[in-house]
Design an enzyme around this catalytic site. Sequence first.
Site, PDB file in Angstrom:
ATOM      1  N   HIS A  86       0.833  -1.190   0.000  1.00 16.06           N
ATOM      2  CA  HIS A  86       0.000   0.000   0.000  1.00 16.06           C
ATOM      3  C   HIS A  86       0.878   1.254   0.000  1.00 16.06           C
ATOM      4  O   HIS A  86       2.056   1.205   0.385  1.00 16.06           O
ATOM      5  CB  HIS A  86      -0.936  -0.008   1.206  1.00 16.06           C
ATOM      6  CG  HIS A  86      -2.029  -1.015   1.091  1.00 16.06           C
ATOM      7  ND1 HIS A  86      -3.046  -1.118   1.992  1.00 16.06           N
ATOM      8  CD2 HIS A  86      -2.272  -1.961   0.140  1.00 16.06           C
ATOM      9  CE1 HIS A  86      -3.871  -2.083   1.615  1.00 16.06           C
ATOM     10  NE2 HIS A  86      -3.416  -2.614   0.502  1.00 16.06           N
ATOM     11  N   GLU A  88       0.908   3.845   1.912  1.00 17.88           N
ATOM     12  CA  GLU A  88       1.411   4.193   3.247  1.00 17.88           C
ATOM     13  C   GLU A  88       2.613   3.313   3.611  1.00 17.88           C
ATOM     14  O   GLU A  88       3.595   3.802   4.176  1.00 17.88           O
ATOM     15  CB  GLU A  88       0.307   4.004   4.304  1.00 17.88           C
ATOM     16  CG  GLU A  88      -0.953   4.788   4.029  1.00 17.88           C
ATOM     17  CD  GLU A  88      -2.003   4.018   3.226  1.00 17.88           C
ATOM     18  OE1 GLU A  88      -3.194   4.327   3.393  1.00 17.88           O
ATOM     19  OE2 GLU A  88      -1.647   3.118   2.430  1.00 17.88           O
ATOM     20  N   CYS A 117      -2.241  -0.894   7.450  1.00 16.88           N
ATOM     21  CA  CYS A 117      -1.477   0.357   7.396  1.00 16.88           C
ATOM     22  C   CYS A 117      -1.683   1.176   8.664  1.00 16.88           C
ATOM     23  O   CYS A 117      -0.734   1.795   9.161  1.00 16.88           O
ATOM     24  CB  CYS A 117      -1.866   1.159   6.159  1.00 16.88           C
ATOM     25  SG  CYS A 117      -1.308   0.385   4.621  1.00 16.88           S
TER      26      CYS A 117
END
Length: 158
Positions: A86, A88, A117
């Site tokens: 992801h 993040e 995350c």
Amino acid sequence: MKKKIITKSQRPTWDEYFLEMAKLVSKRSTCLRRSVGAVLVRDKRILATGYNGAPSGLKHCIEIGCIRLKLKIPSGQRHELCRALHAEQNALIQASLHGISVKGATLYSTTQPCVICAKMLINAGIKEIVITQGYPDKMAMEFLKQAKIKIRKIGKKG
């Protein structure tokens, strides 16, 4: 050549500035389902950026397809089946690779973090998250609330 004069009302706020950067970063995404960009900021300085995509050196979903799409897995479920990291996560990893502490930083993201995350951001010491759209993960929001991380949603609905 006539000099362009920018009025105070045309100049973006810091939030708008960093969210626009997150939007730009999201254009590098290789996910077929959702393009996400993230920017880690402290003291109005960019520490790291990230977008969602496969680990370095591996083929991306735009090249080989998306298993979650093929299996008709709803958004927000079965993250472990996704080949991508992801946005993040990639921002946190980028900071780590370059020895940059993100403690006390703000995350600007085009999408609310998922629970995976969220847990990473909590442990990294992120103090605030600014997003432009939501994500179907109530547990993530509950964890962030329990960790007393301020979350602000700015801009478009979602």
